[in-house]
Design an enzyme around this catalytic site. Sequence first.
Site, PDB file in Angstrom:
ATOM      1  N   GLU A   1      10.116 -11.159  -1.870  1.00 44.07           N
ATOM      2  CA  GLU A   1      11.268 -10.485  -1.369  1.00 44.07           C
ATOM      3  C   GLU A   1      11.265  -9.968   0.042  1.00 44.07           C
ATOM      4  O   GLU A   1      12.340  -9.599   0.600  1.00 44.07           O
ATOM      5  CB  GLU A   1      11.769  -9.210  -2.240  1.00 44.07           C
ATOM      6  CG  GLU A   1      10.740  -8.174  -2.127  1.00 44.07           C
ATOM      7  CD  GLU A   1      11.222  -6.900  -2.946  1.00 44.07           C
ATOM      8  OE1 GLU A   1      11.298  -5.844  -2.485  1.00 44.07           O
ATOM      9  OE2 GLU A   1      11.419  -7.263  -4.261  1.00 44.07           O
TER      10      GLU A   1
ATOM     11  N   HIS B   1      16.790  -4.967  -4.880  1.00 43.93           N
ATOM     12  CA  HIS B   1      16.023  -3.994  -4.583  1.00 43.93           C
ATOM     13  C   HIS B   1      16.890  -2.493  -4.243  1.00 43.93           C
ATOM     14  O   HIS B   1      16.432  -1.920  -3.622  1.00 43.93           O
ATOM     15  CB  HIS B   1      14.914  -3.986  -3.687  1.00 43.93           C
ATOM     16  CG  HIS B   1      13.838  -3.245  -3.988  1.00 43.93           C
ATOM     17  ND1 HIS B   1      12.164  -3.800  -3.780  1.00 43.93           N
ATOM     18  CD2 HIS B   1      13.424  -2.179  -4.433  1.00 43.93           C
ATOM     19  CE1 HIS B   1      11.433  -2.920  -4.201  1.00 43.93           C
ATOM     20  NE2 HIS B   1      12.246  -1.728  -4.575  1.00 43.93           N
TER      21      HIS B   1
ATOM     22  N   ARG C   1       8.017  -4.357  -9.820  1.00 44.61           N
ATOM     23  CA  ARG C   1       7.496  -5.070  -8.647  1.00 44.61           C
ATOM     24  C   ARG C   1       7.603  -6.715  -8.846  1.00 44.61           C
ATOM     25  O   ARG C   1       7.204  -7.258  -9.879  1.00 44.61           O
ATOM     26  CB  ARG C   1       5.946  -4.918  -8.527  1.00 44.61           C
ATOM     27  CG  ARG C   1       5.775  -3.371  -7.871  1.00 44.61           C
ATOM     28  CD  ARG C   1       6.138  -3.268  -6.502  1.00 44.61           C
ATOM     29  NE  ARG C   1       5.871  -1.900  -5.842  1.00 44.61           N
ATOM     30  CZ  ARG C   1       6.879  -0.963  -5.941  1.00 44.61           C
ATOM     31  NH1 ARG C   1       8.266  -1.301  -6.319  1.00 44.61           N
ATOM     32  NH2 ARG C   1       6.611   0.040  -5.165  1.00 44.61           N
TER      33      ARG C   1
END
Length: 326
Positions: A260, A292, A231
């Site tokens: 993000e 990601h 995270r």
Amino acid sequence: MKIALFSSQNYEKPFFNQFALQNPELEITYFEEKLNHQTVAMASGFDSICAFVNDCLDANVITTLAEMNIRCIALRCAGFNNVDLPTAKAHGITVVRVPAYSPEAVAEHCVALMLTLSRKTHKAYNRVREDNFDLNGLLGFNLFKKTIGVIGCGKIGQALVNILNGFGANVLVCDPNVGEGNYTQVNLDMLLSQSDVISLHCPLTEQTHHLIDEAAFAKMKDGVMLINTSRGALVDSKACIGALKSRKLGYLGLDVYEQESELFFQNHSGEILQDDVFSRLVSFPNVLVTGHQGFFTQEALSEIARVTVDNLLAWKNNQAIKNQVI
């Protein structure tokens, strides 16, 4: 049952369609828009919603969903830090998730970041395309016998430990919730001070927010490698910049970023990015960022779709849901 799937991407539709076709009682409508205060009205007329990691599910959004008589939020991800759970519980909304879609996918991507940074294969790729075969500036290091610290040893962390053992690394683990394994358990301070490489694999909570900050960097070896595929907000990005400038941080690999939600899963190639912190981070030659994509394998997408559909069917049929958050 009508399901509104937000933040949809073309690459995931075939996987969800495959399982939806096997269960005709489910009707999935795909929305490319992220779920937030501006788009929540699109959920009107649906029975449940399917959300992703960067969708906004704060108190206001959840209250609006409750007013639309939506009683199930199906997360097609493991994390749920973007969901206001007390508000969902107060409105009687069930929240389900996909806790383990493919731990190996993320663990393998983590190692890919380690190897790319340590052996500079991304730089070598660009050189060779320009007929430059000079090895100067590409000197790397072995993972063999290096001390690699893993913070958080759930399913992904354990998958990473298994891979690192294959490399012959000395693996340290900091996680109060695991027992003995093929690693050495240490406290956080010892892991930070002894590790050549540090990899983060813990959930984002109030306790872990900015776990890696200026004080944590001060405890690390000079030239340490930091990898975050967990995270974004586990790491204080501004502190990272300081550590990179002082060379305390020798290598940084990120698949996540604390801001993000405004960047990832979208094409911004024709724009000027407004995030000065991110722009500064990627300007360093020893920083590698992926958007990601640690979860992004065929196996993982198939499992995400299968488990999400199973969660929704169990909720619809009033069956026990093993992946229920609340």
